[in-house]
Design an enzyme around this catalytic site. Sequence first.
Site, short mmCIF file in Angstrom:
data_model
loop_
_atom_site.label_atom_id
_atom_site.label_comp_id
_atom_site.label_asym_id
_atom_site.label_seq_id
_atom_site.Cartn_x
_atom_site.Cartn_y
_atom_site.Cartn_z
N SER B 45 0.83 -1.20 0.00
CA SER B 45 0.00 0.00 0.00
C SER B 45 0.87 1.26 0.00
O SER B 45 2.00 1.24 0.48
CB SER B 45 -0.90 0.01 1.24
OG SER B 45 -1.66 -1.18 1.30
N LEU B 244 9.24 11.48 -4.25
CA LEU B 244 9.23 12.42 -3.14
C LEU B 244 10.61 12.54 -2.47
O LEU B 244 11.24 11.53 -2.16
CB LEU B 244 8.21 11.94 -2.10
CG LEU B 244 8.18 12.67 -0.76
CD1 LEU B 244 7.66 14.09 -0.93
CD2 LEU B 244 7.32 11.91 0.24
N HIS B 349 1.03 15.60 -4.76
CA HIS B 349 1.37 14.72 -3.64
C HIS B 349 0.16 14.17 -2.91
O HIS B 349 0.12 13.02 -2.52
CB HIS B 349 2.26 15.51 -2.68
CG HIS B 349 2.77 14.74 -1.52
ND1 HIS B 349 3.44 13.54 -1.67
CD2 HIS B 349 2.73 14.97 -0.17
CE1 HIS B 349 3.79 13.09 -0.46
NE2 HIS B 349 3.36 13.92 0.45
N ARG B 384 -2.89 20.80 3.61
CA ARG B 384 -2.48 19.94 4.72
C ARG B 384 -1.06 20.28 5.16
O ARG B 384 -0.19 20.54 4.32
CB ARG B 384 -2.52 18.47 4.27
CG ARG B 384 -1.98 17.51 5.31
CD ARG B 384 -2.17 16.08 4.90
NE ARG B 384 -1.32 15.65 3.80
CZ ARG B 384 -0.03 15.30 3.92
NH1 ARG B 384 0.58 15.36 5.10
NH2 ARG B 384 0.66 14.90 2.87
#
Lengths: 248, 572
Positions: B45, B244, B349, B384
């Site tokens: 995941s 990332l 992202h 966020r």
Amino acid sequence: MSGSKKTFVITRFDPDRDEAPRQQSYEIEVDPRWKVLDALNHIKDEVDPSLSHRWSCRMAVCGSCGMMVDGKPSLTCKDSLADHGDTVEVAPLANFPVVRDLVVELEGFLDKLKQVKPWIIRAKERAVEEGTHRQSPAEHQEFKQFSMCINCMLCYSACPVVANEPDFLGPAAIALGHRYNLDSRDEGDHERQEVFRGEGSVFSCSYANECSEVCPKNVDPAAAVNQAKFRAVIDWATSFVVPRGGEG
Amino acid sequence: MLEIVEHDIVIVGGGGAGLRAAIAAVEADPAASVAMISKVYPMRSHTVSAEGGAAAVAREDDNFEMHGYDTVKGSDFLGDQDVIQYFVEQAPRELTRLEHWGCPWSRNEDGSVATRAFGGMSTKRTWYAADKVGFHMLHALFQHSLRFDRIVRYDEQFVTKLVVVDGAVRGVVALDVREGNMRLFLGRAVILTTGGAGKIFPFTTNGNIKTGDGMALAYREGVALKDMEFVQYHPTGLPGTGILITEGTRGEGAYLKNGRGERFLIEYDHGVGHKAELGPRDMISRAIIREMEAGRGVESEWGLVVHLDLTHIGEERIMSKLPMVRELCQIYVHVDPVHEPIPVRPVVHYMMGGVDVDIDGATSLPGLYAAGETACASLNGANRLGSNSLTECLVFGARAGQHAIAFAKGSSGANQSACQDIAEQESARIESLRARKGGSERIAGLRAEMHHSMETGCGVYREQDSMDDTVRKTTELRERYAALKLEDDSRVFNTELIAALELGNMLLVAEAVAVSASHRHESRGAHARRDQPTRDDQNFLYHTLCHWDSGGPRLDRKDVTLGKWEPEERKY
């Protein structure tokens, strides 16, 4: 950057159609910066949509895309095309049943993983209100390396024992069980030693070291197996000397 | 033959939120039976790719008030303050639980858990395990979950439909990827924890599996998607791949530099003031774009980038705190950050938006819950803060698990034949897609057009005309999808069929993003418009709801829950 051509010889197998695995060649234009996985994705998208392979993170951490590349276990998202010749052979991971094409059966590993009880075992569970455990950087360092396993299965594919003894717990599962044994928060060492002393476990390992050589994360499962062997012997020996309270 | 299995609750997705929900459900009721369905294996995941850390108050110089205010301000006042309050209070408890379950958090010399600085956080409250936090959290959760026999895993099963009968969700229908057959999962509650939808964009940190499946499943059944216009661009992705590079680099002291070698966040007024590299993601991504537009970017073989400079941090600290960053840079851009700056550019992202849920994770459809990036509980509002989302998976995953199991206990069983009818119809639909002959549209072709359109219309900076173009384009692509051409009719592990189903989900989500964006005539958080550059609380302090209605999206509004913090100018 200018492209160049490479030929990919890919092992194909569809259990509904093929009696045995067959090889199929694809000659494609490649970007020299590509990894092996980029070439497979290009073939899937632009040449042959029926090619089946697993992948996701493409940053060497999800563990999905292990395959044999030029005969060696490889994490294909990390494996540069530049390190291969004009013809690249891609096949499913060795030592696993093939589901289809480059996809192998992982259920056996998940059963083995569960057998080593890869979770913190404590005589008494700690309450949240008690806060976190104290664990010194040195204690953390004890098990850290063995906690880096991404379950990519390259080590099973390289292991000569797995090849002959499919029930062998195998490098990754042993390393992960051992990782909890080394964790200062854990008290389950004895429970796991019973698993490690059993059949098809640490004493089956012939210490060929192939697992550590192919590990893309430098986990060094061979070291874990060797350390686990030693501890299993000590645990077995001391069990005659020191009676275990309340464990029958 | 349709196989039918029955559990008390069904969880779709086996990442951080799904695993936490499953564990919470069996802890709340040890007799409960939980189905955990994943389209991959849980340890694959995408939680696995998270790097920098998870936020929770841990230090003496910190408190809930500070974490709450930072989060509200980071959200550009679009976060719901009751949700934020609950989150910050639960956060330390959840990270402590994970510590008890074996997560190898990095430590201070005295053995306490170490914390690092992160963007928009006013003190060090980000717990970390070097720079592989998502990996360690996911594996700790997955391995801990193996001890519970009442969590029954169904790996590599792709959920294609929610079963809704008499106004409540009764289960799901899923394709067994390995066998090719369909299965009806009956459950009195369903939790969606399938993660985000970064793959609707071409350049993203997200893995291949992040196709918005859970969002699309809920949306098709009439549940609203909330605040979909807010797409987070992380400032530092590797060019080429989009991999990332964690904000933890800047937390450990890295500098962002332009083509002149200047720390541009300090040299030029980009609005982040004294926070510089520790400003919030939306503002830093915009600053990078503006540097490039001002001719102060860095030319590279991948196009314009800026530099993330770690060279002053030193090899020893990089190897102890940021070893994966070094490894990723060496493998994917052939740069060793110990000696050279890392080329980076903003990259898609995270979806702040998602399935509209309340503080319990409950949706408007009885029995349906969602948590993690799939959901929008309005913790994150319009932007966020880095390291809040891993904690979010735990806090709201646990709460959804507890509430779903309680709901299931109080709910009677479904009309099974009605469920079976739905499942039979769905099986026929999937079967006809698999065996389809003809068609003119290629999966890769539609996907590429979607990517181009989303990047053009819903990028870091947006304008009305290009957003409207993207709305038209995504609607057109959704219609053209009906003529999809499939070449693989095998049953076993048919990844072309899965890609087709994922594309269908992505097109719905992409259209929802574009439509929601085109109707917000202000700039707030990650939704930055060149033609409406300021925030407009008078007219737009509300959540956008996007409903699937009569074959297309329909927009609605929902109030923001304010509290002790009134909206004010967002300055750092």
